[in-house]
Enzyme design. Structure first.
Site, PDB file in Angstrom:
ATOM      1  N   HIS A  84      -7.588   0.818  -6.172  1.00 54.84           N
ATOM      2  CA  HIS A  84      -7.757  -0.038  -5.005  1.00 54.84           C
ATOM      3  C   HIS A  84      -8.407  -1.349  -5.466  1.00 54.84           C
ATOM      4  CE1 HIS A  84      -7.888  -1.221  -0.967  1.00 54.84           C
ATOM      5  NE2 HIS A  84      -8.715  -0.341  -0.436  1.00 54.84           N
ATOM      6  N   ARG A 124     -13.679  -8.475   2.292  1.00 52.46           N
ATOM      7  CA  ARG A 124     -12.248  -8.217   2.040  1.00 52.46           C
ATOM      8  C   ARG A 124     -11.445  -9.467   2.384  1.00 52.46           C
ATOM      9  NH1 ARG A 124     -10.049  -3.168   1.890  1.00 52.46           N
ATOM     10  NH2 ARG A 124      -8.257  -4.335   1.115  1.00 52.46           N
ATOM     11  N   CYS A 154     -16.283   1.673   1.120  1.00 51.62           N
ATOM     12  CA  CYS A 154     -15.088   0.869   1.411  1.00 51.62           C
ATOM     13  C   CYS A 154     -14.621   1.052   2.858  1.00 51.62           C
ATOM     14  CB  CYS A 154     -13.975   1.209   0.431  1.00 51.62           C
ATOM     15  SG  CYS A 154     -13.333   2.882   0.595  1.00 51.62           S
ATOM     16  N   ASP A 182     -17.242   7.420  -1.192  1.00 49.55           N
ATOM     17  CA  ASP A 182     -15.975   7.277  -0.473  1.00 49.55           C
ATOM     18  C   ASP A 182     -15.629   8.640   0.107  1.00 49.55           C
ATOM     19  OD1 ASP A 182     -13.552   6.270   0.483  1.00 49.55           O
ATOM     20  OD2 ASP A 182     -12.528   6.422  -1.459  1.00 49.55           O
ATOM     21  N   ARG A 233       0.876  -1.173   0.000  1.00 54.69           N
ATOM     22  CA  ARG A 233       0.000   0.000   0.000  1.00 54.69           C
ATOM     23  C   ARG A 233       0.911   1.221   0.000  1.00 54.69           C
ATOM     24  NH1 ARG A 233      -5.206   1.425   3.652  1.00 54.69           N
ATOM     25  NH2 ARG A 233      -6.057   0.022   2.076  1.00 54.69           N
ATOM     26  N   GLN A 258     -10.061  -3.947  -2.901  1.00 55.06           N
ATOM     27  CA  GLN A 258     -11.350  -3.508  -2.369  1.00 55.06           C
ATOM     28  C   GLN A 258     -12.465  -3.779  -3.372  1.00 55.06           C
ATOM     29  OE1 GLN A 258     -12.210  -1.847   0.713  1.00 55.06           O
ATOM     30  NE2 GLN A 258     -14.238  -2.374  -0.050  1.00 55.06           N
TER      31      GLN A 258
HETATM   32  N1   CP Z   1     -11.164  -0.075   2.774  1.00 58.80           N
HETATM   33  C1   CP Z   1      -9.880  -0.172   3.160  1.00 58.80           C
HETATM   34  O1   CP Z   1      -8.978  -0.412   2.361  1.00 58.80           O
HETATM   35  O2   CP Z   1      -9.688  -0.025   4.491  1.00 58.80           O
HETATM   36  P1   CP Z   1      -8.306   0.167   5.246  1.00 58.80           P
HETATM   37  O3   CP Z   1      -7.752   1.502   4.802  1.00 58.80           O
HETATM   38  O4   CP Z   1      -8.654   0.137   6.692  1.00 58.80           O
HETATM   39  O5   CP Z   1      -7.375  -0.940   4.858  1.00 58.80           O
HETATM   40  N1  NVA Z   2      -9.955   6.774  -1.071  1.00 54.12           N
HETATM   41  C1  NVA Z   2      -9.556   6.332   0.241  1.00 54.12           C
HETATM   42  C2  NVA Z   2      -9.785   4.871   0.410  1.00 54.12           C
HETATM   43  C3  NVA Z   2      -9.445   4.327   1.750  1.00 54.12           C
HETATM   44  C4  NVA Z   2      -9.606   2.842   1.839  1.00 54.12           C
HETATM   45  C5  NVA Z   2      -8.100   6.670   0.475  1.00 54.12           C
HETATM   46  O1  NVA Z   2      -7.292   6.481  -0.438  1.00 54.12           O
HETATM   47  O2  NVA Z   2      -7.771   7.138   1.562  1.00 54.12           O
END
Ligand code: CP
Ligand code: NVA
Length: 302
Positions: A129, A287, A259, A219, A102, A132
């Protein structure tokens, strides 16, 4: 499939196979049927951003598959002190059987895949993502028993979630309607892909996007890394809230997906969130099953 870097790289069949496997793993988990498909394997989890769901679903997921996770915070790795990703990739490839990362730049994930020799899984970048959205597609299919022909709308920021939902949704035959302010549209690369598809619709009017929708997505208005833009984003997205007025134009039993983490009173009201909490937390649970399916697909014995 060698890696999961972005859904743009995946075929419809590959996505479908992951969803089918995720359903099977979920069934087996619920019935206490062990599935040690990755016994003896290790996955490294590199995090340059915070996480609750992604970290915990990968950690528990690999354990349930008989393997082990290594949580590698970028703050503690030498990456945090400037060791190049190319070198990290070549070293970790010799210890691990897969890496989930990530981070911010999509290029970093693509570079890891180029330089390393083990499967790389994108656990979120600024661009997309995919993990997700696999869980999201799984959750939608569970409710409706199908994907093709359903109408999905996404209301809010044209961010990583919007990008992956557009690609994943269109590849699986959904009608995808997106409403974002003009200055916050999805990535150009995604729009180039989507504009070829007659099932894609882009507008700056949330109500137009939501009409007759079977599924409503939203989101956060300020993603990780955009904390300094919070105030200006709150102004720009003020009309893009998932609330009762918006839900009044969707199909009557429309599903709401988020998400998470969710910011109640901003992109979604407390009321709509709580009315759809079961669906949203099922999505979060999925997930786990979807991430297990991704790991088995990429790291399992072929
Ligand atoms: N939705 C999601 O990816 O959650 P986290 O940021 O908690 O991993
Ligand atoms: N769009 C959000 C998603 C978090 C899971 C971010 O990137 O922070």
């Amino acid at each position: 499939m060698k890696h999961l870097l972005k859904l743009l790289d995946c075929s419809t069949d590959e996505i479908k196979q992951i969803l089918d496997l995720a359903d099977q793993l979920k069934y087996e988990k619920k019935h206490n049927i062990p599935h040690p498909l990755l016994a003896g394997k290790s996955v490294g989890l590199i995090f340059q951003k915070s996480s609750t769901r992604t970290r915990v679903s990968f950690e528990t997921g690999i354990y349930q598959l008989g393997g082990q996770p290594l949580f590698l915070s970028a703050r503690d790795l030498q990456i945090g002190r400037g060791e190049p990703v190319q070198d990290t990739a070549r070293v970790l490839s010799r210890y691990l059987d897969g890496i989930m990362i990530r981070t911010y730049a999509q290029k970093e994930v693509e570079d890891l895949a180029k330089m390393g020799s083990i499967p790389i899984i994108n656990g979120l970048t600024d661009f997309c993502h995919p993990c997700q959205v696999l869980a999201d597609l799984m959750t939608i299919r569970e409710k409706y028993g199908k994907l093709a022909g359903l109408k999905m709308c996404y209301i809010g920021d044209g961010n990583n979630m919007a990008n992956s939902l557009i690609v994943g949704g269109l590849k699986m035959g959904l009608n995808v309607s997106i409403a974002t302010p003009k200055n916050y549209q999805p990535a150009a690369e995604v729009l180039a892909f989507a504009k070829e598809n007659p099932n894609f619709f882009l507008t700056d009017d949330p109500f137009e996007a939501a009409v007759d929708a079977d599924i409503v997505f939203t989101d956060t208005w300020a993603s990780m890394g955009q904390e300094s833009e919070k105030e200006e984003r709150q102004k720009a997205f003020a009309g893009y809230q998932v609330n009762d007025a918006l839900m009044a134009v969707t199909k009557p039993d429309a599903m709401v997906q988020h998400c998470l983490p969710a910011y109640r009173g901003q992109e979604i009201t407390e009321k709509v969130f709580e009315e759809h909490a079961d669906e949203i937390f099922e999505e979060a649970e999925n997930r786990l099953h979807a991430q297990k399916a991704v790991m088995v697909t990429l790291m399992g014995n072929k």
